[in-house]
Design a protein around this motif. Structure first.
Motif, PDB file in Angstrom:
ATOM      1  N   PRO A 116      73.561 -12.568  69.716  1.00 46.12           N
ATOM      2  CA  PRO A 116      73.485 -11.968  71.054  1.00 46.12           C
ATOM      3  C   PRO A 116      72.680 -10.674  71.115  1.00 46.12           C
ATOM      4  O   PRO A 116      72.099 -10.365  72.156  1.00 46.12           O
ATOM      5  N   LYS A 117      72.584  -9.951  70.015  1.00 46.90           N
ATOM      6  CA  LYS A 117      71.814  -8.692  70.012  1.00 46.90           C
ATOM      7  C   LYS A 117      70.344  -8.939  70.357  1.00 46.90           C
ATOM      8  O   LYS A 117      69.683  -8.062  70.915  1.00 46.90           O
ATOM      9  N   GLU A 118      69.830 -10.114  70.012  1.00 45.79           N
ATOM     10  CA  GLU A 118      68.428 -10.426  70.326  1.00 45.79           C
ATOM     11  C   GLU A 118      68.178 -10.495  71.825  1.00 45.79           C
ATOM     12  O   GLU A 118      67.033 -10.477  72.255  1.00 45.79           O
ATOM     13  N   TRP A 119      69.253 -10.606  72.610  1.00 46.65           N
ATOM     14  CA  TRP A 119      69.106 -10.753  74.047  1.00 46.65           C
ATOM     15  C   TRP A 119      69.454  -9.480  74.808  1.00 46.65           C
ATOM     16  O   TRP A 119      69.436  -9.472  76.036  1.00 46.65           O
ATOM     17  N   ASP A 120      69.738  -8.391  74.076  1.00 44.96           N
ATOM     18  CA  ASP A 120      69.993  -7.107  74.739  1.00 44.96           C
ATOM     19  C   ASP A 120      68.794  -6.744  75.607  1.00 44.96           C
ATOM     20  O   ASP A 120      67.648  -6.862  75.184  1.00 44.96           O
ATOM     21  N   ALA A 121      69.058  -6.341  76.814  1.00 47.78           N
ATOM     22  CA  ALA A 121      68.036  -5.884  77.761  1.00 47.78           C
ATOM     23  C   ALA A 121      67.050  -6.979  78.170  1.00 47.78           C
ATOM     24  O   ALA A 121      65.978  -6.679  78.680  1.00 47.78           O
ATOM     25  N   ALA A 122      67.390  -8.252  77.949  1.00 48.19           N
ATOM     26  CA  ALA A 122      66.491  -9.345  78.343  1.00 48.19           C
ATOM     27  C   ALA A 122      66.693  -9.752  79.790  1.00 48.19           C
ATOM     28  O   ALA A 122      65.890 -10.516  80.337  1.00 48.19           O
ATOM     29  N   GLY A 123      67.775  -9.282  80.409  1.00 51.94           N
ATOM     30  CA  GLY A 123      68.009  -9.608  81.809  1.00 51.94           C
ATOM     31  C   GLY A 123      68.582 -10.993  82.030  1.00 51.94           C
ATOM     32  O   GLY A 123      68.389 -11.565  83.111  1.00 51.94           O
ATOM     33  N   VAL A 124      69.246 -11.554  81.014  1.00 55.21           N
ATOM     34  CA  VAL A 124      69.873 -12.861  81.151  1.00 55.21           C
ATOM     35  C   VAL A 124      71.336 -12.772  80.725  1.00 55.21           C
ATOM     36  O   VAL A 124      71.722 -11.873  79.984  1.00 55.21           O
ATOM     37  N   ARG A 125      72.122 -13.707  81.206  1.00 49.07           N
ATOM     38  CA  ARG A 125      73.520 -13.778  80.800  1.00 49.07           C
ATOM     39  C   ARG A 125      73.612 -14.538  79.482  1.00 49.07           C
ATOM     40  O   ARG A 125      72.835 -15.450  79.231  1.00 49.07           O
ATOM     41  N   ILE A 126      74.572 -14.140  78.652  1.00 46.22           N
ATOM     42  CA  ILE A 126      74.702 -14.677  77.290  1.00 46.22           C
ATOM     43  C   ILE A 126      76.030 -15.394  77.143  1.00 46.22           C
ATOM     44  O   ILE A 126      77.048 -14.984  77.703  1.00 46.22           O
ATOM     45  N   LEU A 127      76.026 -16.443  76.337  1.00 43.68           N
ATOM     46  CA  LEU A 127      77.244 -17.088  75.864  1.00 43.68           C
ATOM     47  C   LEU A 127      77.176 -17.036  74.340  1.00 43.68           C
ATOM     48  O   LEU A 127      76.395 -17.757  73.712  1.00 43.68           O
ATOM     49  N   ASP A 128      77.949 -16.128  73.772  1.00 43.83           N
ATOM     50  CA  ASP A 128      77.942 -15.881  72.317  1.00 43.83           C
ATOM     51  C   ASP A 128      78.768 -16.953  71.616  1.00 43.83           C
ATOM     52  O   ASP A 128      79.960 -17.090  71.863  1.00 43.83           O
ATOM     53  N   VAL A 129      78.126 -17.706  70.739  1.00 46.60           N
ATOM     54  CA  VAL A 129      78.807 -18.754  69.961  1.00 46.60           C
ATOM     55  C   VAL A 129      78.739 -18.442  68.468  1.00 46.60           C
ATOM     56  O   VAL A 129      78.817 -19.341  67.631  1.00 46.60           O
ATOM     57  N   SER A 130      78.613 -17.156  68.158  1.00 41.07           N
ATOM     58  CA  SER A 130      78.562 -16.775  66.736  1.00 41.07           C
ATOM     59  C   SER A 130      79.924 -17.037  66.104  1.00 41.07           C
ATOM     60  O   SER A 130      80.955 -16.906  66.774  1.00 41.07           O
ATOM     61  N   PRO A 131      79.906 -17.430  64.829  1.00 45.23           N
ATOM     62  CA  PRO A 131      81.183 -17.730  64.155  1.00 45.23           C
ATOM     63  C   PRO A 131      82.035 -16.484  63.967  1.00 45.23           C
ATOM     64  O   PRO A 131      81.591 -15.399  64.014  1.00 45.23           O
TER      65      PRO A 131
END
Length: 131
Positions: A116-131
């Protein structure tokens, strides 16, 4: 009596989620299962992200291509123009482009990712599926 239907959840798998699927990530598998079992989830994949994932792990694209519940998005001119000047990979930019709100998805799509850190400030909503 009014009947309400659940709204559709649009999600787009990024390169990392695609790789996680190939590695047996249970959360990504559940999302795919849910989309096959109901109309409540729509799964999207940007083809540039799929190419990036397949470059990292050969065979991911062939596996994902067999899943008929996935909506594949070709790399079109609008996506290329949106990626212009981006410091990220074309797959990341294409995923972000598809996740943006538009006529087909007024609320956009949530990016499914294990990073999810790769999407910081990207302006999109995230669904984190990290283990």
């Amino acid at each position: 009596m009014t009947s309400t239907t659940p709204s559709t959840v649009d999600v787009i798998l990024d390169e990392h989620a695609l790789l996680a699927l190939g590695a047996g990530n249970i959360l990504v598998s559940r999302i795919l299962h849910q989309s096959a079992a109901t109309d409540a989830w729509r799964i999207h994949v940007a083809l540039a992200a799929l190419a990036d994932a397949d470059r990292s792990r050969v065979g991911v694209a062939a596996h994902v291509a067999m899943l008929d519940q996935i909506v594949f998005h070709p790399l079109d001119l609008a996506a290329v123009l949106d990626a212009s000047g981006q410091p990220r990979s074309l797959g990341w930019s294409h995923t972000r482009h598809v996740a943006q709100p538009g006529p087909e998805r007024p609320e956009g799509a949530r990016v499914v990712t294990t990073v999810p850190k790769e999407w910081d400030a990207a302006g999109v909503r995230i669904l984190d599926v990290s283990p």
